[in-house]
Scaffold this motif. Sequence first.
Motif, PDB file in Angstrom:
ATOM      1  N   LYS A   3       0.830  -1.197   0.000  1.00 41.53           N
ATOM      2  CA  LYS A   3       0.000   0.000   0.000  1.00 41.53           C
ATOM      3  C   LYS A   3       0.870   1.256   0.000  1.00 41.53           C
ATOM      4  N   SER A   4       0.336   2.288  -0.637  1.00 41.43           N
ATOM      5  CA  SER A   4       1.007   3.586  -0.662  1.00 41.43           C
ATOM      6  C   SER A   4       0.342   4.501   0.350  1.00 41.43           C
ATOM      7  N   SER A  22       8.237   4.590   6.477  1.00 46.73           N
ATOM      8  CA  SER A  22       8.349   3.529   5.482  1.00 46.73           C
ATOM      9  C   SER A  22       9.129   2.348   6.034  1.00 46.73           C
ATOM     10  N   ASP A  28       4.861   1.869   1.305  1.00 52.83           N
ATOM     11  CA  ASP A  28       5.449   2.876   0.424  1.00 52.83           C
ATOM     12  C   ASP A  28       4.961   4.247   0.881  1.00 52.83           C
ATOM     13  N   GLN A  30       5.355   8.028   0.670  1.00 53.77           N
ATOM     14  CA  GLN A  30       5.951   9.050  -0.172  1.00 53.77           C
ATOM     15  C   GLN A  30       6.257  10.301   0.649  1.00 53.77           C
ATOM     16  N   ALA A  47      -2.534   9.065  -7.201  1.00 55.64           N
ATOM     17  CA  ALA A  47      -2.597   7.949  -6.262  1.00 55.64           C
ATOM     18  C   ALA A  47      -3.896   7.162  -6.429  1.00 55.64           C
ATOM     19  N   ALA A  53      -4.013   3.008  -2.375  1.00 49.02           N
ATOM     20  CA  ALA A  53      -3.464   4.129  -1.630  1.00 49.02           C
ATOM     21  C   ALA A  53      -4.303   4.383  -0.381  1.00 49.02           C
TER      22      ALA A  53
END
Length: 649
Positions: A3-4, A22, A28, A30, A47, A53
């Motif tokens: 997952k972001s 992270s 992930d 950002q 995203a 996300a």
Amino acid sequence: MVKSLITCDCLGSQTVDADALSKATGMDVQSPCTALCTRQIDRAAAALTKGNAVFCCTQEARTFDALAEELGVEPAPVLDLRDRAGWTEDTRSNVPKMSALIAESLLPPAAEKSLDVVAEGLCLVIGRAEVALPAAEQLSDYLSVTVLLAEGDEIPDTRAYDVITGRLRRATGALGQFEVVIDALRQIEPGGRGGFDLTEAKDGGVSQCDVIVDLRGDVPLFPAHDKREGYLRADPGHPAGVAAAVMAASHLVGTFEKPLYVKTEPMLCAHSRAEQTGCTRCLDLCPTGAIVPNGDHVTVDPMICAGCGACSAVCPSGAISYDAPPVDLTFRRVQTLAKAYLDAGGEAPRLLIHDSHGTEMIGLSARHGRGLPADVIPLEMTAIGAFGHAEVVAALAAGFASVALLPGPKADVDALSAQVALAQAIAGEGRVRVLDTPDPDVMSDALYDETAPAPVATPVRPMGTRRQITRQAARALHPETEILALPEGAPYGAVLVDKDACTLCLSCVSLCPSGALGDNPDLPQLRFQEDACLQCGLCANICPEDAITLEPRLDLTGAALRQEVINEEEPFACIECGSLFGVKSTIERITEKLQGHSMFQGGDKLRMIQMCDDCRVNAQFHSQDNPFAGRERPRPRTTDDYLSKRRDH
């Protein structure tokens, strides 16, 4: 697929260490945005298009949902890191706390259970004419209204709604299922000239409705009336309150989903056996009256249950457990928060339990005050009352240094305080407390000023029932302690037997709902397994000799898991065959008491008491006054008998 995590520092007002998050979460993460919901909305769109996300902003959830709809993709889940961890006066690292909140948010949610409630719009308005009639006039465009007026009130010349007079004797039910009983009931006779006439008064009139609007200004019709769905009560002298009740009633038409807050296991219930009452903990606490006795167990009316969770916290056997969300998910959430915080390098975390009202307080404190300390991890519960002593002790055993509970205005503080007192007795003083305040600043100050004790050296995360988890957690918190004294009414404890009074009749064994009390089929023994005892009191209530008392405590030794002999006596040998039966002292005492009784004089009557069942039956059969013997059987009649009476023979 990883997952972001899409983060935002909200115009530079908080610090988000993306690299550390992270590394701690394995996601992930950002680099943080500065204005994700406005100038950098393109990053949110990218995203959403990429998928998988999570947006770390609940404030602008509507913006992200609208964006997802515009793009034709599924909306992304949102997570609040800013109010709970980012906006704070505390200068310590917030990475462990954010890591814990992220890990807890990734747990799969429990499926929601509900039933459909149909409200067809039948509304009963109760009150004096000057208030009830204008309310009925407003509601008549939306609902089918009946107004109940007191005897002597003026009857209006309208048929836009129904009018009756009488005295409301009783009301039961909830939204869509109300039933009312009215005495001195008089209805309108619609025909004739002039004002409407009324029928003759009749007692015991029964009717059903979907909604009740109570404008009497008198005692509420239901306990915890604010939690009874479909029952709207307002002070007739407060126009704004009356208007709000009318507005709310006008919307109660259609099909609604009623959440199923608890699940029951009747076979585990220790309420009653053989018409003897035992455990009444849930009955004593339920604020709405949704729980009622039903034979040996209790039942919960899902239509009346408001989901406060107190019954689940106090139930000693698990016969009632909270299910929105389930109890096991609550344990997993607590343990996940503790583990993630410690794995991210944090030390001595503190847990703050709150409901939706507490979420607002945390948000206000974060925006306008000091916010939460970096080591205080908030956990929102649907019903804070469901977070009982077992959950508190499990949290402390998982690594939390302390647990604070922040009840909202609808929480049952008395029930919560009882659970806190039990948790303190198990965990130790200074580890558990209630923050009963509506002021966000007072809440924050109390958390900043707290000096929590050191957490457990070796955290444990036990599994099982609430009783099993409590026991294992208590052992982790007190590795050198054998027995913990508990307050009166605790669901853990011992059964104490007065051996001089006990006759080993084993009535207690036959009624024990949990199997804590047992016997020995070969010897006159009373056995007890403390770990299984619910302290329901059935054994003490049923004992004919009043030989049983209860001692609330928690035995942490292995002896609590075994059946221990708590009373035994020498068996009596049958005077005929020598087989063992009964209790020697009991047989001798009965023989001594019956020696002078007229029914046991002569023959072997007194000796029969000292015989086993088989020998006693055999002795009775061969005795002179054999109770099994009948009258002499009549001789069968033959042909000769009939012919001997004929005159021609």
